[in-house]
Enzyme design. Sequence first.
Site, PDB file in Angstrom:
ATOM      1  N   THR A  60       0.810  -1.178   0.135  1.00 49.26           N
ATOM      2  CA  THR A  60       0.137   0.158   0.086  1.00 49.26           C
ATOM      3  C   THR A  60       0.935   1.331  -0.021  1.00 49.26           C
ATOM      4  O   THR A  60       0.463   2.302  -0.121  1.00 49.26           O
ATOM      5  CB  THR A  60      -0.954   0.089   1.341  1.00 49.26           C
ATOM      6  OG1 THR A  60      -0.110  -0.340   2.308  1.00 49.26           O
ATOM      7  CG2 THR A  60      -2.132  -0.970   1.465  1.00 49.26           C
ATOM      8  N   GLY A  61       2.109   1.084   0.149  1.00 48.99           N
ATOM      9  CA  GLY A  61       2.923   2.116   0.394  1.00 48.99           C
ATOM     10  C   GLY A  61       3.846   2.447  -1.092  1.00 48.99           C
ATOM     11  O   GLY A  61       3.879   1.716  -1.999  1.00 48.99           O
ATOM     12  N   GLY A 145      14.186  -3.937   3.437  1.00 50.21           N
ATOM     13  CA  GLY A 145      14.594  -2.429   2.876  1.00 50.21           C
ATOM     14  C   GLY A 145      13.949  -1.416   4.046  1.00 50.21           C
ATOM     15  O   GLY A 145      14.447  -0.084   3.784  1.00 50.21           O
ATOM     16  N   THR A 147      13.580   0.913   6.948  1.00 47.08           N
ATOM     17  CA  THR A 147      14.617   1.542   7.969  1.00 47.08           C
ATOM     18  C   THR A 147      14.149   1.496   9.429  1.00 47.08           C
ATOM     19  O   THR A 147      13.036   1.215   9.538  1.00 47.08           O
ATOM     20  CB  THR A 147      15.125   2.784   7.452  1.00 47.08           C
ATOM     21  OG1 THR A 147      13.752   3.546   7.404  1.00 47.08           O
ATOM     22  CG2 THR A 147      15.786   3.006   6.064  1.00 47.08           C
ATOM     23  N   GLN A 170      19.828   1.034   2.257  1.00 50.04           N
ATOM     24  CA  GLN A 170      19.991   1.670   0.972  1.00 50.04           C
ATOM     25  C   GLN A 170      20.087   0.818  -0.026  1.00 50.04           C
ATOM     26  O   GLN A 170      21.120  -0.138   0.023  1.00 50.04           O
ATOM     27  CB  GLN A 170      21.052   2.651   1.056  1.00 50.04           C
ATOM     28  CG  GLN A 170      21.537   3.226  -0.068  1.00 50.04           C
ATOM     29  CD  GLN A 170      20.584   4.454  -0.643  1.00 50.04           C
ATOM     30  OE1 GLN A 170      19.831   3.937  -1.755  1.00 50.04           O
ATOM     31  NE2 GLN A 170      20.137   5.528   0.206  1.00 50.04           N
ATOM     32  N   HIS A 204      13.417  14.361   3.025  1.00 52.18           N
ATOM     33  CA  HIS A 204      12.884  13.085   2.514  1.00 52.18           C
ATOM     34  C   HIS A 204      11.416  13.673   2.660  1.00 52.18           C
ATOM     35  O   HIS A 204      10.933  14.471   3.152  1.00 52.18           O
ATOM     36  CB  HIS A 204      13.016  11.958   3.318  1.00 52.18           C
ATOM     37  CG  HIS A 204      14.251  11.367   3.224  1.00 52.18           C
ATOM     38  ND1 HIS A 204      15.461  11.567   4.025  1.00 52.18           N
ATOM     39  CD2 HIS A 204      14.539  10.203   2.603  1.00 52.18           C
ATOM     40  CE1 HIS A 204      16.356  10.860   3.569  1.00 52.18           C
ATOM     41  NE2 HIS A 204      15.991   9.846   2.863  1.00 52.18           N
ATOM     42  N   LYS A 208       8.006  10.359   5.916  1.00 47.28           N
ATOM     43  CA  LYS A 208       9.080   9.744   6.455  1.00 47.28           C
ATOM     44  C   LYS A 208       9.215   9.758   7.758  1.00 47.28           C
ATOM     45  O   LYS A 208       9.356  10.702   8.510  1.00 47.28           O
ATOM     46  CB  LYS A 208      10.623   9.990   5.817  1.00 47.28           C
ATOM     47  CG  LYS A 208      11.685   9.046   6.361  1.00 47.28           C
ATOM     48  CD  LYS A 208      13.086   9.158   5.401  1.00 47.28           C
ATOM     49  CE  LYS A 208      14.190   8.448   6.026  1.00 47.28           C
ATOM     50  NZ  LYS A 208      14.001   6.915   6.159  1.00 47.28           N
TER      51      LYS A 208
END
Length: 321
Positions: A60-61, A145, A147, A170, A204, A208
Amino acid sequence: MLSLRPPHTTFPRTSPWLRWGRLGGAAAPHCLSAAAPALARETAAGPGSVSFPILVNGCTGKMGLAVAEAAVLRGLHLVPVSFSSREKVKETIQVGQTDIRICGPSAREDDLSSVADEFPDVIVVDYTAPDSVNCKQFNPLFVMGTTGGDRQLLYKSVQDSKNYALISPQMGKQVVAFVALMRIFAEQFPGTYSGYHLEVLESHQASKKDTSGTAKDVIACFEKLGVPYDMNRMVKIRDPEQQLEMVGVPEEHIDGHAFHLYHLTSSDDSASFEFQHNVGGRSIYAEGTIDAAIFLHSKVQSKDSKRIYNMEDVSREGYMR
Ligand SMILES: NC(=O)C1=CN([C@@H]2O[C@H](COP(=O)(O)OP(=O)(O)OC[C@H]3O[C@@H](n4cnc5c(N)ncnc54)[C@H](OP(=O)(O)O)[C@@H]3O)[C@@H](O)[C@H]2O)C=CC1
Ligand SMILES: O=C(O)C1=N[C@H](C(=O)O)C[C@H](O)C1
């Protein structure tokens, strides 16, 4: 009228902001000056290429969706399930020919174990949120992935489980190479910048939640180079207006960008050094994530004794396209 001075920060003695401000104008770097399509290259599984099932968590992101699209374009088998933090979500997301069912968290364990029964070699890719990084991973093979969270705990749980995982804040290969260069630089020339003053700025998208994981890795290199840095001093820009006006982020990338700037100044102001990496959109991370999944799949197939990898491993072995 916007002030060029970021709130609650020491303004660098040589202003990098002014240069940032110009990025969005005529001199904008090529990669950021045009709205590059999320996935410019039409690629598919060709002769000799590999295919295996991949489940993308967080579809969904922005990242989850970009990775799912990249997986289809690269000929991987996209498992039609993804998870959300919301319980009663009645949603499907179409990616290529696949309708992905979005499931709530309560049945996640059961849902994932059915997927694992059906697809024993499935690789789960996670692009969710920092507060889910330390949730139990129900799948033995995963690419992380996302963070943030407790990174030490994340590594420990993979070590204890003896699973295979690739973890990296990253996934963009050019940025990965830059961070590796900084690490080698610091190893070869420790203490070179003792006495220098470091300013770090990162911008960002407003959504975020955490501080840039990549900036943290680069700062660790500056610390080895002799420059101590208090992470609380990092300037984090999340305000779209500031991003447009001061940072120079192109409008089409306001919802997905990662601009980083590190500025070193000598104690007497006679010398300064500046490093930047500015990325618009999600495509370099999505492509890198698929490279990571293919790499991890090959390590599992060959029963490699090493089980936890990072993106530098992927680059060094030439898996990045
Ligand atoms: N490694 C790399 O190269 C990169 C890493 N990132 C990182 O990836 C993460 C996601 O970024 P981005 O896609 O931009 O963020 P978004 O906010 O666009 O998407 C995150 C999605 O995760 C879902 N989500 C949140 N918590 C959970 C949970 N517990 N279980 C399942 N789904 C959940 C949310 O959906 P819902 O509301 O439906 O729960 C949301 O749609 C961040 O940590 C970011 O820093 C980003 C870019 C590159
Ligand atoms: O959330 C993002 O967008 C990004 N997150 C990663 C990070 O925190 O380092 C990588 C990149 O900065 C994009």
